[in-house]
Enzyme design. Structure first.
Site, PDB file in Angstrom:
ATOM      1  CB  THR A 140      49.043  44.390  38.913  1.00 28.06           C
ATOM      2  OG1 THR A 140      48.383  44.658  40.326  1.00 28.06           O
ATOM      3  CG2 THR A 140      49.240  42.917  38.905  1.00 28.06           C
ATOM      4  CB  THR A 141      51.306  44.292  43.609  1.00 26.28           C
ATOM      5  OG1 THR A 141      51.234  45.676  43.714  1.00 26.28           O
ATOM      6  CG2 THR A 141      52.096  43.534  44.735  1.00 26.28           C
ATOM      7  CG  LEU A 161      49.662  37.072  40.774  1.00 26.34           C
ATOM      8  CD1 LEU A 161      49.212  36.315  39.590  1.00 26.34           C
ATOM      9  CD2 LEU A 161      51.048  37.659  40.715  1.00 26.34           C
ATOM     10  CB  CYS A 162      47.658  43.617  43.357  1.00 27.54           C
ATOM     11  SG  CYS A 162      46.697  44.881  43.685  1.00 27.54           S
ATOM     12  CG  LEU A 163      45.176  39.567  39.397  1.00 31.00           C
ATOM     13  CD1 LEU A 163      44.963  38.388  38.831  1.00 31.00           C
ATOM     14  CD2 LEU A 163      45.837  40.583  38.360  1.00 31.00           C
TER      15      LEU A 163
END
Length: 275
Positions: A121-122, A86-88
């Site tokens: 997001t991704t 996860l893009c965070l």
């Protein structure tokens, strides 16, 4: 391999999170690798995830806390792609924005906050509230069965990278990391009469998949339509149109007779009128 600083820091954080876990969150490091952490988020009330059991992993770099972990959620949720990084701002997608003062509890609280938002997001996906509620109901089954697979050995590799879980391990990885919760899930499935292969209550399956006779099979006009629905529709059509179709010739004959009678009456009246 973790550096001594990372090992010391993660050991301290495990003691802290075990003593005082954040709301709806539990987590621990794997016995074999302190850099591999497993967490479970319990879906908060008043959200589509209410009561769901969301299992995931944090894969920390050897130089933590000077770099962030890779974050994944394995349980299908309708919010994230299972086992996808996860893009965070708190994940390894953004190492420059990571604050070394942030702890495991900070990271997981941030993940929960993002999960209950609608920001994309991704690694995130879109789904309806109803779909997410359905996923929540099936998380216990999915975690403890690997999505209904028969295998009981964890896959040796997968395409999702280190820390990724590939559906099809029969719940072996979950059992290894969460043995007590896995037993609770097994008891829950037994009480709810959940079929381990499908995740559906056995009563529902028997109700939705009745023995199909030739007569009933012939009523199925389109995929997904039940025989009962199609049959009821046909009965309704027969009730609304049957009398007209069966008596249309009588109606035509009656109309012709009325027309002739009216014409004769009008004709007789015209002849008897004086000039």
């Amino acid at each position: 391999m973790a550096t001594p600083a990372a090992t010391k820091r993660l050991t301290k954080e495990y003691a802290a999170i075990a003593k005082s876990p954040p709301p709806y969150i539990i987590a621990h490091p794997s016995e074999k690798n302190i850099l591999e952490w497993h967490y479970i988020i319990t879906g908060p009330p008043d959200t589509p995830y209410d009561g769901g059991q969301y299992w995931g992993t944090l894969m920390f770099p050897p130089d933590y806390p000077f770099a962030p972990p890779a974050i994944r959620m394995h349980s299908p949720s309708g919010r994230f792609q299972p086992s996808t990084r996860l893009c965070l701002s708190i994940s390894d997608f953004h190492p420059k924005s990571f604050n070394p003062a942030w702890e495991v509890s900070t990271i997981l609280t941030g993940l929960l906050s993002f999960m209950t938002s609608e920001e994309m997001t991704t690694g995130s996906v879109r789904a309806s509230e109803a779909e997410r509620k359905l996923f929540a109901e099936r998380t216990r089954w999915w975690n403890s069965t690997g999505g209904g697979s028969k295998s009981t050995a964890a896959p040796s590799s997968n395409s999702r990278g280190i820390g990724g879980i590939k559906a099809g391990d029969g719940g072996a990885k979950f059992k290894l990391e969460w043995p007590e919760i896995d037993e609770e899930n097994a008891t829950w499935m037994k009480e709810k009469r959940i079929d381990p292969m499908t995740g559906l209550p056995r009563a529902v399956q028997s109700a939705t998949q009745p023995p199909c006779s030739l007569d009933v099979a012939g009523l199925r006009r389109r995929p997904g339509a039940s025989a009962t629905v199609v049959q009821d529709a046909q009965i309704a059509r027969d009730a609304g149109q049957g009398w007209l179709s069966k008596n249309k010739w009588k109606l035509v004959f009656g109309a012709m007779m009325v027309y002739i009678l009216v014409a004769r009456v009008l004709g007789d009246g015209a002849v008897s009128t004086p000039a």
